[in-house]
Design a protein around this motif. Structure first.
Motif, PDB file in Angstrom:
ATOM      1  N   ARG A 112     -45.095   0.269   7.444  1.00 54.05           N
ATOM      2  CA  ARG A 112     -44.057   1.616   7.927  1.00 54.05           C
ATOM      3  C   ARG A 112     -44.512   2.365   8.695  1.00 54.05           C
ATOM      4  O   ARG A 112     -43.968   2.661   9.346  1.00 54.05           O
TER       5      ARG A 112
ATOM      6  N   ALA B 290     -40.465  -5.133  10.949  1.00 53.75           N
ATOM      7  CA  ALA B 290     -39.557  -5.172   9.410  1.00 53.75           C
ATOM      8  C   ALA B 290     -39.737  -6.340   8.812  1.00 53.75           C
ATOM      9  O   ALA B 290     -39.947  -6.081   7.617  1.00 53.75           O
TER      10      ALA B 290
ATOM     11  N   ALA C   7     -34.917  -0.521   9.804  1.00 51.74           N
ATOM     12  CA  ALA C   7     -35.220  -0.583  10.621  1.00 51.74           C
ATOM     13  C   ALA C   7     -34.861  -2.071  10.680  1.00 51.74           C
ATOM     14  O   ALA C   7     -34.266  -2.159  12.403  1.00 51.74           O
TER      15      ALA C   7
ATOM     16  N   ILE D 237     -44.135   0.949  12.627  1.00 52.68           N
ATOM     17  CA  ILE D 237     -42.309   1.091  12.226  1.00 52.68           C
ATOM     18  C   ILE D 237     -42.048   2.472  13.028  1.00 52.68           C
ATOM     19  O   ILE D 237     -41.455   2.621  14.440  1.00 52.68           O
TER      20      ILE D 237
ATOM     21  N   SER E 256     -36.593  -0.177   3.497  1.00 56.79           N
ATOM     22  CA  SER E 256     -37.240   0.290   4.686  1.00 56.79           C
ATOM     23  C   SER E 256     -37.241  -0.900   5.783  1.00 56.79           C
ATOM     24  O   SER E 256     -36.479  -0.743   6.967  1.00 56.79           O
ATOM     25  N   ALA E 257     -37.303  -2.592   5.220  1.00 60.91           N
ATOM     26  CA  ALA E 257     -37.098  -3.237   6.072  1.00 60.91           C
ATOM     27  C   ALA E 257     -35.209  -3.175   6.709  1.00 60.91           C
ATOM     28  O   ALA E 257     -34.660  -3.714   7.157  1.00 60.91           O
TER      29      ALA E 257
END
Length: 440
Positions: free
Chosen positions: A274, A321, A215, A277, A211-212
């Motif tokens: 998340r 992130a 993003a 974000i 996910s990082a």
């Protein structure tokens, strides 16, 4: 006698930090001014959006390369000489842009400016990290990041009165770059040693915190495109001076991010990052869609307000992130994770302007924010999908949120984690900064 000497030493440390912070703020003024002068000059020469996007990407490429090469230069000649050399090269480049309107010339010069700005930032930020007293490093970090953003906001106003396509704007940018040397010359402390870190590869980060990666990549694509091409977009609704409108639009975007960064970070300490974000990306995507569809209908004041909302969302989630990646980093390796994330952001910052300018070539300036809207809505969906597939990090296992800049080499943020991370004494200087890259 010991106590007065200690106090004097502490005072000198704060003076040195203040001098470098001022120098970097002036540098950001110059880059903020150039983000208006450059694109508007190209537009006045009849340049197509794709040409402008390619030139912006050349700057981003130069910045990333400069971040890789700067440590070696610092090691060989020291911080002060490195800053002087990089500032001089950037100043000459800013003045040289007026010589020719040829695309190859602009790409070459912007590449050189990108290398030079990255080198200046690498030298200055590592100096701040070394000179700042440990007991107040967090406060100094926050002060530096806010000052840097304010500098970037102020820059476009300094060229607001310069007609597009004239030499005036370029001379102002060159003068600012030269002026940034003055505070550096006022420092009194010996030059510091450079920090080191061994970055994770993007593939390794993907296995730990996908996910990082997603993003950071989309953050680079969106902010890299918008912060360098917004001067082209605002021509659709500029009621008076285009440069003045650009300055106000930039101030609205950056101002929104300044206001939202800390609240977003604090919220992400309490809920799944998340989700934060996704919420920020959705908010920014909605604002971008409005600006893409209604820029010619809404009054300028409404556009500025929506731009602030866009900045609050799109320019705030990168730090979240980074915090998400730090949460999942192996023990003692948060710094390496952060450095790798920056490399991914840099890749996005090169892709974004080219992709956005391609869209603008087909549908006009509004295509900039249509591109941003699609990218941000895609990020929203991907964060929600990722959350259903992977359990969130427990609150007690989360790292503390810290503001993270994406308009700099981010050495200071890396140093904030240095005391927590394990370091290999055999690691050489070559491992430092290798994947640090260009951010607000």
């Amino acid at each position: 006698m010991t106590r007065p000497q200690t106090l004097a030493s502490g005072t000198d440390s704060y003076r040195n930090v203040a001098a470098i912070v001022i120098a970097l703020a002036i540098l950001q003024m110059a880059t903020g001014a150039l983000s208006v002068v450059g694109p508007l000059t190209l537009v006045s020469q009849g340049a197509a959006p794709l040409k402008i996007g390619a030139i912006v990407s050349a700057y981003a490429l130069g910045f990333m390369l400069g971040a890789r090469l700067a440590p070696r230069e610092i090691m060989q000649i020291g911080h002060i000489r490195a800053i002087a050399g990089f500032a001089a090269a950037a100043s000459l480049g800013a003045a040289a842009l007026y010589i020719s309107g040829a695309m190859a010339w602009w790409m070459l010069v912007q590449f050189i400016i990108g290398v030079s700005v990255a080198g200046f930032l690498a030298s200055g930020e590592s100096w701040i990290a070394d000179a700042a007293p440990s007991q107040s490093r967090g406060a100094i970090l926050g002060f530096y990041l806010v000052t840097s953003k304010l500098g970037f906001m102020a820059g476009p106003f300094l060229v607001a009165g310069a007609p597009a396509g004239t030499a005036t704007g370029f001379l102002i940018v060159a003068a600012l770059l030269t002026a940034s040397l003055i505070p550096v010359c006022a420092t009194r402390r010996a030059e510091p040693a450079a920090p080191t870190t061994t970055p994770f590869s993007p593939l390794k980060i993907w296995k730990i915190a996908p996910s990082a990666i997603i993003a950071a990549l989309i953050s680079g694509m969106v902010s890299g495109a918008v912060l360098q091409l917004y001067a082209v977009y605002i021509q659709d609704f500029a009621a008076s001076s285009v440069t003045q409108t650009a300055a106000l639009f930039n101030a609205a975007m950056i101002g929104g991010s300044v206001i939202a960064t800390w609240p977003a970070g604090m919220l992400s300490d309490r809920v799944d990052r998340r989700l934060v974000i996704a919420g920020l990306a959705f908010t920014a995507g909605a604002a971008a869609l409005v600006m893409a569809l209604f820029s010619g209908i809404l009054p300028p004041i409404a556009i500025f307000a929506i731009a602030a909302i866009w900045g609050a969302g799109a320019l705030s989630y990168y730090g979240v992130a980074v915090a998400h990646a730090a949460d999942r980093a192996p023990e003692g390796q948060a710094t390496s994770m952060m450095s790798g994330i920056l490399m991914v952001w840099a890749l996005g910052s090169m892709i974004g302007p080219l992709a956005a300018s391609t869209v603008m070539s087909f549908i006009g300036p509004a295509g900039l924010f249509l591109f941003a809207a699609v990218a941000l809505f895609s990020l929203t969906g991907m964060m929600l999908v990722r959350r259903t597939g992977t359990a969130p990090v427990r609150d007690e296992d989360k790292s503390d949120f810290e503001p993270t800049a994406t308009t700099s080499v981010s050495v200071v943020e890396l140093m904030e984690h240095a005391d927590e991370d394990s370091a290999d004494p055999d690691d050489g200087f070559d491992s430092g900064f290798d994947d640090s890259s260009w951010r607000d």
